[in-house]
Design a protein around this motif. Structure first.
Motif, PDB file in Angstrom:
ATOM      1  N   VAL A   1       0.860  -1.172   0.000  1.00  0.00           N
ATOM      2  CA  VAL A   1       0.000   0.000   0.000  1.00  0.00           C
ATOM      3  C   VAL A   1       0.903   1.230   0.000  1.00  0.00           C
ATOM      4  O   VAL A   1       1.961   1.228   0.631  1.00  0.00           O
ATOM      5  N   ILE A   2       0.517   2.231  -0.770  1.00  0.00           N
ATOM      6  CA  ILE A   2       1.239   3.500  -0.789  1.00  0.00           C
ATOM      7  C   ILE A   2       0.463   4.464   0.091  1.00  0.00           C
ATOM      8  O   ILE A   2      -0.750   4.625  -0.074  1.00  0.00           O
ATOM      9  N   VAL A   3       1.142   5.066   1.053  1.00  0.00           N
ATOM     10  CA  VAL A   3       0.513   5.999   1.979  1.00  0.00           C
ATOM     11  C   VAL A   3       1.001   7.406   1.645  1.00  0.00           C
ATOM     12  O   VAL A   3       2.203   7.639   1.519  1.00  0.00           O
ATOM     13  N   TYR A   4       0.061   8.307   1.463  1.00  0.00           N
ATOM     14  CA  TYR A   4       0.415   9.702   1.248  1.00  0.00           C
ATOM     15  C   TYR A   4      -0.579  10.576   1.980  1.00  0.00           C
ATOM     16  O   TYR A   4      -1.486  10.079   2.647  1.00  0.00           O
ATOM     17  N   LYS A   5      -0.427  11.868   1.890  1.00  0.00           N
ATOM     18  CA  LYS A   5      -1.281  12.800   2.625  1.00  0.00           C
ATOM     19  C   LYS A   5      -1.943  13.740   1.633  1.00  0.00           C
ATOM     20  O   LYS A   5      -1.354  14.106   0.628  1.00  0.00           O
ATOM     21  N   THR A   6      -3.171  14.114   1.931  1.00  0.00           N
ATOM     22  CA  THR A   6      -3.866  15.108   1.126  1.00  0.00           C
ATOM     23  C   THR A   6      -4.187  16.310   2.004  1.00  0.00           C
ATOM     24  O   THR A   6      -4.432  16.174   3.195  1.00  0.00           O
ATOM     25  N   ASP A   7      -4.184  17.480   1.374  1.00  0.00           N
ATOM     26  CA  ASP A   7      -4.543  18.690   2.104  1.00  0.00           C
ATOM     27  C   ASP A   7      -6.049  18.931   1.980  1.00  0.00           C
ATOM     28  O   ASP A   7      -6.777  18.097   1.435  1.00  0.00           O
ATOM     29  N   GLU A   8      -6.512  20.067   2.482  1.00  0.00           N
ATOM     30  CA  GLU A   8      -7.951  20.362   2.490  1.00  0.00           C
ATOM     31  C   GLU A   8      -8.529  20.491   1.085  1.00  0.00           C
ATOM     32  O   GLU A   8      -9.739  20.350   0.890  1.00  0.00           O
ATOM     33  N   ASP A   9      -7.676  20.702   0.077  1.00  0.00           N
ATOM     34  CA  ASP A   9      -8.142  20.794  -1.311  1.00  0.00           C
ATOM     35  C   ASP A   9      -8.081  19.439  -2.026  1.00  0.00           C
ATOM     36  O   ASP A   9      -8.422  19.353  -3.200  1.00  0.00           O
ATOM     37  N   GLY A  10      -7.596  18.407  -1.323  1.00  0.00           N
ATOM     38  CA  GLY A  10      -7.475  17.090  -1.925  1.00  0.00           C
ATOM     39  C   GLY A  10      -6.184  16.884  -2.699  1.00  0.00           C
ATOM     40  O   GLY A  10      -6.003  15.855  -3.346  1.00  0.00           O
ATOM     41  N   ASP A  11      -5.269  17.853  -2.627  1.00  0.00           N
ATOM     42  CA  ASP A  11      -3.985  17.731  -3.312  1.00  0.00           C
ATOM     43  C   ASP A  11      -3.013  16.925  -2.459  1.00  0.00           C
ATOM     44  O   ASP A  11      -3.008  17.021  -1.232  1.00  0.00           O
ATOM     45  N   GLY A  12      -2.165  16.128  -3.107  1.00  0.00           N
ATOM     46  CA  GLY A  12      -1.157  15.364  -2.389  1.00  0.00           C
ATOM     47  C   GLY A  12      -0.063  16.267  -1.852  1.00  0.00           C
ATOM     48  O   GLY A  12       0.411  17.161  -2.547  1.00  0.00           O
ATOM     49  N   VAL A  13       0.314  16.043  -0.601  1.00  0.00           N
ATOM     50  CA  VAL A  13       1.394  16.791   0.045  1.00  0.00           C
ATOM     51  C   VAL A  13       2.309  15.794   0.752  1.00  0.00           C
ATOM     52  O   VAL A  13       1.935  14.645   0.971  1.00  0.00           O
TER      53      VAL A  13
END
Length: 167
Positions: A122-134
């Protein structure tokens, strides 16, 4: 869970014994701060225009140590091993972070009744309040490692044990 073990870009191995949060909050914060500084330096965000930043992500496998790496390295490594067609937001009341998102190969899901078990990475990443990957922060990395360690199970079939993520 008291220990966290993971690799950073496949070159650096980090083994951490977590202090008891209630008993030693300062040690825990120093750990988070130092990991945050390392991740920030690895992403080189301070000299790269925001549109060109290569985000920090994690690759989690049920049978291996988690790896922290840049997004481009991640896709080069894992995309050849499957079709990453499923995306879900990690939701757990005990997580102290929001916006953790996972991507995985839907064909690697084993369904047993209502339960789902992921048999692959599984690849784990983070999204901001706009749904963009950060980029993942240090707290995100620790939360993801603890979450998946708590959701790793051993299944048994055909006389063999094999680890899986209960998702």
């Amino acid at each position: 869970m008291d220990d966290i073990h993971f690799h950073v870009s496949g070159d650096v191995n980090i083994n951490i014994v977590l202090p008891d949060r209630a008993g030693d909050a300062a040690s825990y914060q120093r750990l988070v701060d130092s990991l945050e500084e390392y991740l920030h330096d690895a992403a080189d965000e301070e000299v790269t225009p925001e549109a060109e930043v290569d985000s920090i992500v994690m690759v989690m496998r049920p049978d291996k140590t988690p790896e922290v790496m840049l997004e481009t390295e991640c896709w080069d490594e894992v995309e050849s091993r499957g079709n990453y067609d499923c995306l879900e937001v990690v939701s757990d009341d005990e997580l102290d972070v929001e916006g953790l998102t996972i991507v995985f190969d839907g064909s690697r899901i084993l369904r047993l009744g209502r339960e789902r078990y992921l048999l692959g990475p599984v690849i784990v990443y983070k999204t901001d309040e706009d749904g963009d990957g950060v980029s993942l922060s240090a707290e995100d990395v620790i939360a993801a490692v603890v979450y998946f360690a708590d959701h790793t199970v051993t299944l048994y079939a055909d006389g063999k044990d094999f680890p899986a993520f209960h998702i």
